[in-house]
Design a protein around this motif. Structure first.
Motif, PDB file in Angstrom:
ATOM      1  N   ALA A  39       1.087  -1.482   0.177  1.00  0.00           N
ATOM      2  CA  ALA A  39       0.257   0.126  -0.268  1.00  0.00           C
ATOM      3  C   ALA A  39       0.583   1.317  -0.289  1.00  0.00           C
ATOM      4  CB  ALA A  39      -0.230   0.402   1.266  1.00  0.00           C
ATOM      5  N   LYS A  40       2.396   0.989   0.607  1.00  0.00           N
ATOM      6  CA  LYS A  40       2.961   2.097   1.054  1.00  0.00           C
ATOM      7  C   LYS A  40       3.495   2.521  -0.984  1.00  0.00           C
ATOM      8  CE  LYS A  40       4.045   2.363   5.927  1.00  0.00           C
ATOM      9  NZ  LYS A  40       4.848   1.672   6.594  1.00  0.00           N
ATOM     10  N   VAL A  41       4.505   1.317  -1.227  1.00  0.00           N
ATOM     11  CA  VAL A  41       5.059   1.732  -2.370  1.00  0.00           C
ATOM     12  C   VAL A  41       3.508   2.075  -3.620  1.00  0.00           C
ATOM     13  CG1 VAL A  41       5.589   0.865  -4.205  1.00  0.00           C
ATOM     14  CG2 VAL A  41       6.666  -0.175  -1.694  1.00  0.00           C
ATOM     15  N   LEU A  42       2.230   1.395  -3.119  1.00  0.00           N
ATOM     16  CA  LEU A  42       1.389   1.237  -4.591  1.00  0.00           C
ATOM     17  C   LEU A  42       0.648   3.572  -4.220  1.00  0.00           C
ATOM     18  CD1 LEU A  42      -0.878   0.955  -6.214  1.00  0.00           C
ATOM     19  CD2 LEU A  42      -2.075   0.403  -4.655  1.00  0.00           C
ATOM     20  N   ARG A  43       0.593   3.783  -2.775  1.00  0.00           N
ATOM     21  CA  ARG A  43       0.872   5.442  -3.071  1.00  0.00           C
ATOM     22  C   ARG A  43       1.590   6.281  -3.334  1.00  0.00           C
ATOM     23  NH1 ARG A  43       1.218   6.173   2.331  1.00  0.00           N
ATOM     24  NH2 ARG A  43      -1.391   4.881   2.628  1.00  0.00           N
ATOM     25  N   SER A  44       3.239   5.858  -3.826  1.00  0.00           N
ATOM     26  CA  SER A  44       4.405   7.103  -3.903  1.00  0.00           C
ATOM     27  C   SER A  44       3.715   6.823  -5.555  1.00  0.00           C
ATOM     28  CB  SER A  44       5.678   6.157  -3.574  1.00  0.00           C
ATOM     29  OG  SER A  44       5.876   6.403  -2.193  1.00  0.00           O
ATOM     30  N   THR A  45       4.165   5.344  -5.755  1.00  0.00           N
ATOM     31  CA  THR A  45       3.786   5.560  -7.303  1.00  0.00           C
ATOM     32  C   THR A  45       2.296   5.960  -7.892  1.00  0.00           C
ATOM     33  OG1 THR A  45       4.780   3.218  -7.157  1.00  0.00           O
ATOM     34  CG2 THR A  45       3.120   3.693  -9.185  1.00  0.00           C
ATOM     35  N   LEU A  46       1.086   5.979  -7.365  1.00  0.00           N
ATOM     36  CA  LEU A  46      -0.071   6.957  -8.095  1.00  0.00           C
ATOM     37  C   LEU A  46       0.261   8.025  -7.664  1.00  0.00           C
ATOM     38  CD1 LEU A  46      -2.696   4.045  -6.760  1.00  0.00           C
ATOM     39  CD2 LEU A  46      -1.605   4.882  -9.127  1.00  0.00           C
ATOM     40  N   GLN A  47       0.610   8.308  -7.296  1.00  0.00           N
ATOM     41  CA  GLN A  47       1.140  10.269  -6.259  1.00  0.00           C
ATOM     42  C   GLN A  47       2.068  10.510  -7.274  1.00  0.00           C
ATOM     43  OE1 GLN A  47       2.294  10.147  -2.261  1.00  0.00           O
ATOM     44  NE2 GLN A  47       0.021  10.325  -1.967  1.00  0.00           N
ATOM     45  N   GLY A  48       3.374   9.831  -7.293  1.00  0.00           N
ATOM     46  CA  GLY A  48       4.179  10.681  -8.529  1.00  0.00           C
ATOM     47  C   GLY A  48       3.591  10.332 -10.179  1.00  0.00           C
ATOM     48  N   ASP A  49       3.050   9.720 -10.346  1.00  0.00           N
ATOM     49  CA  ASP A  49       2.184   9.357 -11.853  1.00  0.00           C
ATOM     50  C   ASP A  49       1.239  10.455 -11.900  1.00  0.00           C
ATOM     51  OD1 ASP A  49       1.974   7.950 -14.333  1.00  0.00           O
ATOM     52  OD2 ASP A  49      -0.281   7.565 -13.322  1.00  0.00           O
ATOM     53  N   ALA A  50       1.040  11.178 -10.587  1.00  0.00           N
ATOM     54  CA  ALA A  50       0.108  12.028 -11.101  1.00  0.00           C
ATOM     55  C   ALA A  50       0.320  13.593 -10.876  1.00  0.00           C
ATOM     56  CB  ALA A  50      -1.254  11.967  -9.346  1.00  0.00           C
ATOM     57  N   ARG A  51       1.770  12.986 -10.772  1.00  0.00           N
ATOM     58  CA  ARG A  51       2.020  14.677 -10.602  1.00  0.00           C
ATOM     59  C   ARG A  51       3.100  15.243 -11.946  1.00  0.00           C
ATOM     60  NH1 ARG A  51       3.169  13.768  -5.200  1.00  0.00           N
ATOM     61  NH2 ARG A  51       5.257  13.358  -5.812  1.00  0.00           N
ATOM     62  N   ARG A  52       3.166  13.427 -12.503  1.00  0.00           N
ATOM     63  CA  ARG A  52       4.468  13.149 -13.238  1.00  0.00           C
ATOM     64  C   ARG A  52       5.588  13.293 -13.164  1.00  0.00           C
ATOM     65  NH1 ARG A  52       2.135  12.232 -18.535  1.00  0.00           N
ATOM     66  NH2 ARG A  52       0.082  11.191 -18.625  1.00  0.00           N
ATOM     67  N   ARG A  53       5.739  13.174 -11.868  1.00  0.00           N
ATOM     68  CA  ARG A  53       7.060  13.919 -11.561  1.00  0.00           C
ATOM     69  C   ARG A  53       7.643  12.144 -10.100  1.00  0.00           C
ATOM     70  NH1 ARG A  53      10.979  17.041 -11.540  1.00  0.00           N
ATOM     71  NH2 ARG A  53      12.539  17.852  -9.885  1.00  0.00           N
ATOM     72  N   ALA A  54       8.151  10.890 -10.684  1.00  0.00           N
ATOM     73  CA  ALA A  54       8.016  10.050  -9.492  1.00  0.00           C
ATOM     74  C   ALA A  54       9.106  10.120  -9.194  1.00  0.00           C
ATOM     75  CB  ALA A  54       7.674   8.297 -10.403  1.00  0.00           C
ATOM     76  N   VAL A  55       9.261   9.945  -7.697  1.00  0.00           N
ATOM     77  CA  VAL A  55      10.407   9.188  -6.665  1.00  0.00           C
ATOM     78  C   VAL A  55      10.839   8.536  -7.175  1.00  0.00           C
ATOM     79  CG1 VAL A  55      10.848   9.111  -4.549  1.00  0.00           C
ATOM     80  CG2 VAL A  55       8.398  10.074  -4.822  1.00  0.00           C
ATOM     81  N   GLY A  56      10.339   7.256  -8.018  1.00  0.00           N
ATOM     82  CA  GLY A  56      11.365   6.176  -8.731  1.00  0.00           C
ATOM     83  C   GLY A  56      10.453   5.373  -9.182  1.00  0.00           C
ATOM     84  N   SER A  57      11.097   4.527 -10.040  1.00  0.00           N
ATOM     85  CA  SER A  57       9.927   3.432 -10.699  1.00  0.00           C
ATOM     86  C   SER A  57       9.518   2.151  -9.668  1.00  0.00           C
ATOM     87  CB  SER A  57      10.778   2.766 -11.235  1.00  0.00           C
ATOM     88  OG  SER A  57      11.863   1.464 -10.767  1.00  0.00           O
ATOM     89  N   ILE A  58       7.901   1.509 -10.470  1.00  0.00           N
ATOM     90  CA  ILE A  58       8.197   0.795  -9.226  1.00  0.00           C
ATOM     91  C   ILE A  58       8.568  -0.145  -8.612  1.00  0.00           C
ATOM     92  CG2 ILE A  58       6.233  -1.189  -9.082  1.00  0.00           C
ATOM     93  CD1 ILE A  58       4.629   0.541 -11.115  1.00  0.00           C
ATOM     94  N   LYS A  59       9.559  -0.225  -9.934  1.00  0.00           N
ATOM     95  CA  LYS A  59      10.534  -1.512  -9.516  1.00  0.00           C
ATOM     96  C   LYS A  59      12.038  -0.745  -7.796  1.00  0.00           C
ATOM     97  CE  LYS A  59      11.608  -4.602 -12.926  1.00  0.00           C
ATOM     98  NZ  LYS A  59      12.197  -5.217 -14.336  1.00  0.00           N
ATOM     99  N   SER A  60      12.327  -0.077  -8.114  1.00  0.00           N
ATOM    100  CA  SER A  60      13.455   0.698  -7.563  1.00  0.00           C
ATOM    101  C   SER A  60      12.638   0.908  -5.943  1.00  0.00           C
ATOM    102  CB  SER A  60      13.398   2.426  -7.911  1.00  0.00           C
ATOM    103  OG  SER A  60      12.662   3.179  -7.885  1.00  0.00           O
ATOM    104  N   LEU A  61      10.965   1.339  -5.828  1.00  0.00           N
ATOM    105  CA  LEU A  61      10.719   1.867  -4.856  1.00  0.00           C
ATOM    106  C   LEU A  61      10.176   0.714  -3.807  1.00  0.00           C
ATOM    107  CD1 LEU A  61       8.011   3.880  -5.753  1.00  0.00           C
ATOM    108  CD2 LEU A  61       9.434   4.517  -4.250  1.00  0.00           C
ATOM    109  N   VAL A  62      10.264  -0.842  -4.766  1.00  0.00           N
ATOM    110  CA  VAL A  62       9.876  -2.293  -3.830  1.00  0.00           C
ATOM    111  C   VAL A  62      11.137  -2.550  -3.367  1.00  0.00           C
ATOM    112  CG1 VAL A  62       9.224  -4.595  -4.063  1.00  0.00           C
ATOM    113  CG2 VAL A  62       7.590  -2.348  -5.368  1.00  0.00           C
ATOM    114  N   TYR A  63      11.835  -2.382  -4.289  1.00  0.00           N
ATOM    115  CA  TYR A  63      13.834  -3.390  -3.787  1.00  0.00           C
ATOM    116  C   TYR A  63      14.449  -1.834  -3.120  1.00  0.00           C
ATOM    117  CZ  TYR A  63      11.993  -6.885  -6.581  1.00  0.00           C
ATOM    118  OH  TYR A  63      12.270  -7.906  -6.877  1.00  0.00           O
ATOM    119  N   SER A  64      13.891  -1.024  -2.171  1.00  0.00           N
ATOM    120  CA  SER A  64      14.702   0.094  -1.386  1.00  0.00           C
ATOM    121  C   SER A  64      14.738  -0.327  -0.032  1.00  0.00           C
ATOM    122  CB  SER A  64      13.477   1.262  -1.401  1.00  0.00           C
ATOM    123  OG  SER A  64      12.733   0.953  -0.443  1.00  0.00           O
TER     124      SER A  64
END
Length: 501
Positions: A39-64
């Motif tokens: 849920a935390k990764v999904l929140r960061s992913t969706l927020q970054g996608d909405a702003r078109r400025r992602a903190v990281g890719s899905i893979k990089s967020l999961v494998y942090s």
């Protein structure tokens, strides 16, 4: 008549017992925790996608490092994103989320996926218990949606993009600040077949799907999971040990620590990053790599003053700015994001966004060209679009030429060059999404005159230093000779005087 009383044994059999909460099993606890992490990764992913400025890719967020149950979390995030449009429609159709649970919508998406399409949800969690009570309503809503869409199965409704199944080799870059390639190969060959890349030094090729995220060499920073094209950028820049270098847009830091390794940990790298969250990831990667010659600067590269004396000795700049990411979209799983789905097809191009990105890219490249002592600049993107690549380079050529810069050929042996949109585009480098499994662009600017003058000055200074001891010796000998002649003449005068001459 005495009233009949049940015996103690009978009372125990008919006594209503309170339900006892069963302790969750290890598997249930693991699933519960994975859903929260997902849920935390999904929140960061969706927020970054909405702003078109992602903190990281899905893979990089999961494998942090902060995510513990990586495998389960990755699967949950990807599957939830694949089904997200259906999950949203089902939740809206069923109208089951109260205001309280809407605040935790990413967690509800994850649980709804498990409930409708995945494994049976355990009851060890308040959110899980709440949605389990609404299971019949959710399934009825899903059935109505399928009928309305005129399909029989969820698979028909999804129409998953087959391009997501493209597999490419796993590339591993050896961090020579810690180990050499031979040692890395010997360790990795215990589990995988390993080949050396013929283009990038210290880059190894492993089979597709090789999961190294928990490998000791990855966890201690001895190797980095970095694509081939991405690794080519730092090699193209070619910084020497002892140089002062700027990495203009550096997070998450793979290219930064690659520069540090090429420089053998000597000299200085100023790693700029504007985003606060990405600065933390950059700092973690620099520390993990043991790149002691990197200074992380939280700030905008465009705010660096080229006339500032602290940048007067900068000799190389790596500029890999924000871009559309179109060349690595499938590798980053961007096809799972809502913005991609909204575009309808992967071939859709958001022209306004590309123009905005290109405007920033041109501004950043012109700024890099303005540093007075810079000899080499690499401008690279992970984009396939001419707007962000050839057009940006072409737009600064006159300005670059006025400062003594020319385009040079990075990796002359590489077969795929720039699009023929202007004279000199053959110096540019492209990788192909189909052939190379990623789309990348690299351009190299070199200020030959300055480089030659500086090398000449270095040689002259070196020659002068070599002659200095001889010059001192000659001067001393001349001084001794003059003193000897003066003393000799005095002795002759005294002798003449004593003889009465």
């Amino acid at each position: 008549m005495a009233r009949w009383k049940p015996t103690a044994a009978l009372r125990s059999t008919v006594k209503e017992r309170k339900p006892i909460d069963k302790k969750p099993s290890n598997a249930e606890r693991s699933a519960l925790f994975a859903r929260r992490e997902a849920a935390k990764v999904l929140r960061s992913t969706l927020q970054g996608d909405a702003r078109r400025r992602a903190v990281g890719s899905i893979k990089s967020l999961v494998y942090s490092p902060s995510v513990r149950n990586k495998k389960a979390t990755f699967a949950l995030v990807c599957q939830t994103l694949k089904h997200l449009s259906i999950i949203k429609d089902v939740l809206e159709e069923a109208n089951v989320l109260s205001a309280k649970w809407k605040k935790h919508q990413e967690l509800m998406y994850i649980i709804a996926y498990d409930l409708l399409f995945g494994q049976e949800v355990s009851l060890s969690g308040d959110a899980e218990k709440y949605l389990m009570l609404k299971k019949d309503a959710l399934q009825s809503a899903l059935s109505r949606i399928l009928r309305r869409k005129g399909v029989k199965t969820v698979e028909d409704l999804l129409g998953l993009d087959k391009k997501s199944e493209v597999r490419k080799p796993r590339y591993v870059r050896v961090n020579t600040l810690k180990i050499d390639a031979e040692y890395a190969k010997s360790e990795l060959r215990q589990q995988y077949s390993v080949q050396e890349d013929d283009m990038v030094p210290d880059l190894l090729i492993l089979p597709p799907g090789a999961d190294l995220h928990n490998h000791p060499l990855v966890k201690n920073g001895s190797i980095f999971l970095q694509g081939r094209a991405s690794s080519m950028a730092a090699v193209a820049l070619g910084p020497k040990p002892g140089w002062k270098v700027i990495d203009a847009c550096s997070a998450p830091g793979n290219k930064t620590v690659h520069l540090a390794a090429l420089m053998k940990g000597k000299g200085k790298i100023i790693a700029c990053e504007l985003n606060k969250d990405r600065v933390k990831r950059l700092q973690d990667n620099v520390k993990l790599a043991g790149a002691i010659n990197v200074k992380v600067k939280h700030g905008d590269f465009l705010n660096l003053d080229p006339k500032d004396p602290s940048y007067s000795k900068v000799r190389a700049i790596l500029l890999d700015p924000s871009c559309s990411g179109s060349g690595t979209a499938f590798d980053r799983l961007d096809h799972l994001l809502p913005s991609h789905s909204a575009e309808g097809t992967s071939d859709h191009v958001d022209v306004k966004r590309l123009q905005k990105l290109a405007g920033f890219q041109k501004k950043a490249l012109e700024h890099a060209l303005s540093f007075p002592s810079v000899e080499r600049i690499v401008y690279s993107t992970c984009s396939i679009h001419q707007t962000e690549n050839e057009d940006v380079v072409n737009s600064v050529l006159h300005f670059a030429s006025s400062l003594g810069f020319q385009l040079a050929t990075a990796f002359p042996q590489w077969p795929r060059r720039g699009l023929p949109t202007f004279d000199g585009s053959e110096h540019l480098l492209r990788t192909d999404p189909t052939i190379d499994k990623e789309g990348f662009f690299i351009s190299l600017f070199v200020r030959e005159g300055l480089a030659q003058n500086e090398e000449h000055q270095i040689r002259r200074n070196s020659h002068s230093r070599a002659r200095k001891p001889l010059n001192i010796f000659v001067a001393k000998m001349l001084k001794v000779s003059r003193h000897h002649r003066f003393k000799l003449s005095c002795n002759r005068a005294n002798a003449a005087s004593s003889r009465g001459i």
